[in-house]
Design an enzyme around this catalytic site. Sequence first.
Site, PDB file in Angstrom:
ATOM      1  N   SER A 167       0.810  -1.212   0.000  1.00 28.76           N
ATOM      2  CA  SER A 167       0.000   0.000   0.000  1.00 28.76           C
ATOM      3  C   SER A 167       0.844   1.263   0.000  1.00 28.76           C
ATOM      4  O   SER A 167       2.000   1.269   0.433  1.00 28.76           O
ATOM      5  CB  SER A 167      -0.907   0.005   1.234  1.00 28.76           C
ATOM      6  OG  SER A 167      -0.123  -0.045   2.423  1.00 28.76           O
ATOM      7  N   GLN A 219       1.744   4.253   1.884  1.00 29.30           N
ATOM      8  CA  GLN A 219       1.668   4.315   3.333  1.00 29.30           C
ATOM      9  C   GLN A 219       2.740   5.220   3.908  1.00 29.30           C
ATOM     10  O   GLN A 219       3.664   5.659   3.226  1.00 29.30           O
ATOM     11  CB  GLN A 219       1.838   2.917   3.920  1.00 29.30           C
ATOM     12  CG  GLN A 219       3.159   2.263   3.563  1.00 29.30           C
ATOM     13  CD  GLN A 219       3.275   0.832   4.076  1.00 29.30           C
ATOM     14  OE1 GLN A 219       4.013   0.569   5.013  1.00 29.30           O
ATOM     15  NE2 GLN A 219       2.539  -0.084   3.435  1.00 29.30           N
ATOM     16  N   HIS A 238       4.543   5.814   8.191  1.00 26.41           N
ATOM     17  CA  HIS A 238       4.512   5.385   9.578  1.00 26.41           C
ATOM     18  C   HIS A 238       4.567   6.612  10.479  1.00 26.41           C
ATOM     19  O   HIS A 238       5.372   7.523  10.245  1.00 26.41           O
ATOM     20  CB  HIS A 238       5.677   4.451   9.873  1.00 26.41           C
ATOM     21  CG  HIS A 238       5.750   3.282   8.931  1.00 26.41           C
ATOM     22  ND1 HIS A 238       4.734   2.351   8.828  1.00 26.41           N
ATOM     23  CD2 HIS A 238       6.684   2.921   8.023  1.00 26.41           C
ATOM     24  CE1 HIS A 238       5.068   1.454   7.908  1.00 26.41           C
ATOM     25  NE2 HIS A 238       6.238   1.780   7.407  1.00 26.41           N
ATOM     26  N   LYS A 295       7.725   4.152  13.922  1.00 30.57           N
ATOM     27  CA  LYS A 295       8.223   3.047  13.113  1.00 30.57           C
ATOM     28  C   LYS A 295       9.141   3.543  11.988  1.00 30.57           C
ATOM     29  O   LYS A 295       8.861   3.325  10.810  1.00 30.57           O
ATOM     30  CB  LYS A 295       7.044   2.257  12.538  1.00 30.57           C
ATOM     31  CG  LYS A 295       7.435   0.915  11.913  1.00 30.57           C
ATOM     32  CD  LYS A 295       6.225   0.279  11.236  1.00 30.57           C
ATOM     33  CE  LYS A 295       6.610  -0.986  10.502  1.00 30.57           C
ATOM     34  NZ  LYS A 295       5.505  -1.560   9.718  1.00 30.57           N
ATOM     35  N   GLU A 347      12.160   2.966   9.523  1.00 25.72           N
ATOM     36  CA  GLU A 347      12.575   1.666   9.020  1.00 25.72           C
ATOM     37  C   GLU A 347      13.657   1.788   7.958  1.00 25.72           C
ATOM     38  O   GLU A 347      13.790   2.813   7.283  1.00 25.72           O
ATOM     39  CB  GLU A 347      11.381   0.892   8.455  1.00 25.72           C
ATOM     40  CG  GLU A 347      10.691   1.541   7.287  1.00 25.72           C
ATOM     41  CD  GLU A 347       9.420   0.809   6.868  1.00 25.72           C
ATOM     42  OE1 GLU A 347       8.808   0.126   7.706  1.00 25.72           O
ATOM     43  OE2 GLU A 347       9.043   0.945   5.693  1.00 25.72           O
ATOM     44  N   HIS A 355       5.651   6.075   1.145  1.00 28.64           N
ATOM     45  CA  HIS A 355       6.372   5.072   0.373  1.00 28.64           C
ATOM     46  C   HIS A 355       5.451   3.915   0.057  1.00 28.64           C
ATOM     47  O   HIS A 355       4.387   3.748   0.676  1.00 28.64           O
ATOM     48  CB  HIS A 355       7.615   4.571   1.122  1.00 28.64           C
ATOM     49  CG  HIS A 355       7.327   3.961   2.459  1.00 28.64           C
ATOM     50  ND1 HIS A 355       7.061   4.724   3.592  1.00 28.64           N
ATOM     51  CD2 HIS A 355       7.251   2.671   2.866  1.00 28.64           C
ATOM     52  CE1 HIS A 355       6.847   3.932   4.621  1.00 28.64           C
ATOM     53  NE2 HIS A 355       6.945   2.679   4.212  1.00 28.64           N
ATOM     54  N   ARG A 384      -2.398   3.952   5.879  1.00 29.73           N
ATOM     55  CA  ARG A 384      -2.488   3.633   4.449  1.00 29.73           C
ATOM     56  C   ARG A 384      -3.453   4.572   3.725  1.00 29.73           C
ATOM     57  O   ARG A 384      -4.364   5.126   4.338  1.00 29.73           O
ATOM     58  CB  ARG A 384      -2.967   2.189   4.256  1.00 29.73           C
ATOM     59  CG  ARG A 384      -2.089   1.142   4.914  1.00 29.73           C
ATOM     60  CD  ARG A 384      -2.662  -0.257   4.727  1.00 29.73           C
ATOM     61  NE  ARG A 384      -1.832  -1.280   5.360  1.00 29.73           N
ATOM     62  CZ  ARG A 384      -1.976  -1.663   6.619  1.00 29.73           C
ATOM     63  NH1 ARG A 384      -2.932  -1.135   7.373  1.00 29.73           N
ATOM     64  NH2 ARG A 384      -1.179  -2.587   7.125  1.00 29.73           N
ATOM     65  N   LYS A 412      -7.109  -2.963   2.463  1.00 31.14           N
ATOM     66  CA  LYS A 412      -7.167  -2.770   3.913  1.00 31.14           C
ATOM     67  C   LYS A 412      -7.691  -1.384   4.259  1.00 31.14           C
ATOM     68  O   LYS A 412      -7.930  -0.540   3.394  1.00 31.14           O
ATOM     69  CB  LYS A 412      -5.774  -2.979   4.527  1.00 31.14           C
ATOM     70  CG  LYS A 412      -5.228  -4.392   4.383  1.00 31.14           C
ATOM     71  CD  LYS A 412      -3.864  -4.518   5.064  1.00 31.14           C
ATOM     72  CE  LYS A 412      -3.301  -5.916   4.951  1.00 31.14           C
ATOM     73  NZ  LYS A 412      -1.966  -6.047   5.596  1.00 31.14           N
TER      74      LYS A 412
END
Length: 490
Positions: free
Chosen positions: A131, A133, A135, A158, A160, A304, A323, A329
């Site tokens: 997706s 999205q 964080h 989050k 990453e 991203h 998302r 979702k």
Amino acid sequence: FDFVTVMGGLGEVMDKKNSGTGIKNTVFCNGKEMANLSTHKVKNGKNALPLRPSVKDYAWGIRGLDSRVARYALEAGIIDEVDPDLPYAELWIGTHPKGPSILGDGTSLEDDVGGSLPFLFKVLSAGKALSIQAHPDKTKAEKLHIENPSAYGDSNHKPEMAIALTPFEAMCGFRRLEEIALLIKKHPEFSACLSKEAKLAVFMSRDEESSKTALQALFASFMSCPADVSSKQLKILLQRLQDEQSNLHPHPHEEPPWERKCARAILRLATQFPNDAGAMSPFFLNYLLIAPGESFFMAANEPHAYVAGEIIECMACSDNVVRAGLTPKFKDVPNLVEMLTYTMGGPTIDAGTPAYGDKRIMRYTPPVPEFEVMIITCDPGDDLMMPQLSVPAIFIVIEGSGSTDNEYGQRLVMRPGRTYYIPANCPPLTLAVNTCKRGALKIAMAHQNLHLDSPTAVNPGSSNTWKGKFYAGREFTSPPPSPRVSKDVV
């Protein structure tokens, strides 16, 4: 008894002899001892311990044995067989409650560590796009967790980092407004999904502040476009792009490669997510191709979407995802629009840097305290001592095979997918690969960040971040040679 196998024309004899302390499993190659396969499982703080990660199947995963996640899960003993129809997507290694790792004796990793690890280590196998999205940062994550705990199950941020295991495609960060403005003019279908006010803001922006305001207006306008309008315009766009790519393809000199790649990316995403306007996201997100061994860092509040390929991923211990497209979702467009930084330009591509005075140990260090990753490579005929760490660590074998040793004589099974926990201050393991082997032993290790003062990755928007195709700011400088920016950014 003796057990003989033949692999690639090479005879390997495994001599298994029962003793009072257990089974001894020794592998020979052309008469030479290669590795003792017995695994010490005594939890005395002096040995590495085998782990059982958690495996996740999502619709975007890679099916069957084509998935590295599936192969690793099979080797780790998480699954008894690989389902050829199941999309194996993620392997989780850590203490997150949604997928906690278990030690060989059945106790949890969290119990042995004495609490939660600050990071979550993953292997991803993406067969199609994830997706669109971002964080949340710590403050936003706490707020979302209170307001909607069913969708946001923890209160942590989050950030990453992704390290490519195969050629990897991803959309990361917003394009420069100059690029977006060009695409608005060239593609009327994209323009029709934007409000007049948003387009005016894009064309009238003059400085960094007005550019960020315009970018937010554009993203909000596109994401709030009525579904019937965006779906209709997407169909028209796809028909035109298909005609251009097949029958009316312009001369290569008349269309820049990045525009051609952008068009092909849209056609590909549209086949995976029919009638989802998110397929037009390459018009405003940078599209990257990352080579194996390269990495990029995504800070909180940066948009991203991973597209295809396999990676090692490490992040703060959280599963919070906001998302907005390319997914069936829950979509939370208002929160995503509100939380993004609207920094323009793609992430810096990081090839790592040698650590501990050994170029075979490559360090990937983000500008956050929770984690860093080491990729350790031991070639045939070599031995390599892993660093002794003052913090707990976990590692997974990602390629090859070999043997281990330490001052206690510990031997571990070192095959792709085997995962281990190393307690803090554990005597270092020495890796060795027999000269009979045709490939290197490669492992990926994660632990708390011990090099925060010298990160190899930077936050988007910093002075080292790639500025985009048409950046014309007065501070513009060429992309630095290291960390480099992928030549395949489109």
